[in-house]
Design an enzyme around this catalytic site. Structure first.
Site, PDB file in Angstrom:
ATOM      1  N   ASP A  92      -0.580  -2.398  -2.842  1.00  0.00           N
ATOM      2  CA  ASP A  92      -1.078  -3.682  -3.324  1.00  0.00           C
ATOM      3  C   ASP A  92      -1.328  -3.678  -4.835  1.00  0.00           C
ATOM      4  O   ASP A  92      -2.375  -4.089  -5.294  1.00  0.00           O
ATOM      5  CB  ASP A  92      -2.375  -4.032  -2.569  1.00  0.00           C
ATOM      6  CG  ASP A  92      -2.793  -5.471  -2.774  1.00  0.00           C
ATOM      7  OD1 ASP A  92      -1.923  -6.311  -3.090  1.00  0.00           O
ATOM      8  OD2 ASP A  92      -3.991  -5.759  -2.642  1.00  0.00           O
ATOM      9  N   PHE A  93      -0.378  -3.174  -5.610  1.00  0.00           N
ATOM     10  CA  PHE A  93      -0.518  -3.286  -7.063  1.00  0.00           C
ATOM     11  C   PHE A  93      -0.313  -4.742  -7.442  1.00  0.00           C
ATOM     12  O   PHE A  93       0.723  -5.328  -7.137  1.00  0.00           O
ATOM     13  CB  PHE A  93       0.518  -2.435  -7.804  1.00  0.00           C
ATOM     14  CG  PHE A  93       0.138  -1.002  -7.922  1.00  0.00           C
ATOM     15  CD1 PHE A  93      -1.080  -0.631  -8.475  1.00  0.00           C
ATOM     16  CD2 PHE A  93       0.998  -0.008  -7.506  1.00  0.00           C
ATOM     17  CE1 PHE A  93      -1.434   0.692  -8.610  1.00  0.00           C
ATOM     18  CE2 PHE A  93       0.659   1.316  -7.628  1.00  0.00           C
ATOM     19  CZ  PHE A  93      -0.563   1.671  -8.171  1.00  0.00           C
TER      20      PHE A  93
END
Length: 106
Positions: A92-93
């Site tokens: 989840d960058f």
């Protein structure tokens, strides 16, 4: 009445298990952050952990979504690539969980 008692015990056991899982995740998060820090990655200093909480140093920076322009945007990409090269993949960058200090990652 008996049914409610069983239901309460079941709910208690679920909460008890969730708390145990929470403690496990906190221990993993603490150890993982310490390992990243030791390897020179820009992470907050994990100071202590207890039950379901990790205490970290204050990050003097801004979430990426609040930054209008980076002088060197490649710093973000280089760090993400370096993490991947070391076998660390974050699912989840995004601009909400990357912190920027002045012109560098925090």
């Amino acid at each position: 009445m008996h049914r409610n008692t069983i239901g309460c015990k079941w709910i208690f056991k679920v909460n008890e298990n969730e708390f145990g899982v929470s403690i496990l995740h906190v221990c993993e998060e603490y150890a993982f952050t310490k390992a990243l820090e030791t390897c020179g990655f820009p992470v907050p200093n994990a100071l202590e952990h207890n039950r379901h909480c990790v205490i970290m140093s204050l990050v003097q920076g801004y979430p990426l979504f609040q930054v209008k322009q980076l002088q060197n945007p490649y710093t973000v990409f280089e760090t993400i690539i370096r993490l991947a090269e070391n076998g660390i993949i974050h699912c989840d960058f995004n601009e909400f969980n990357i912190m920027v200090c002045l012109n560098n990652l925090c």
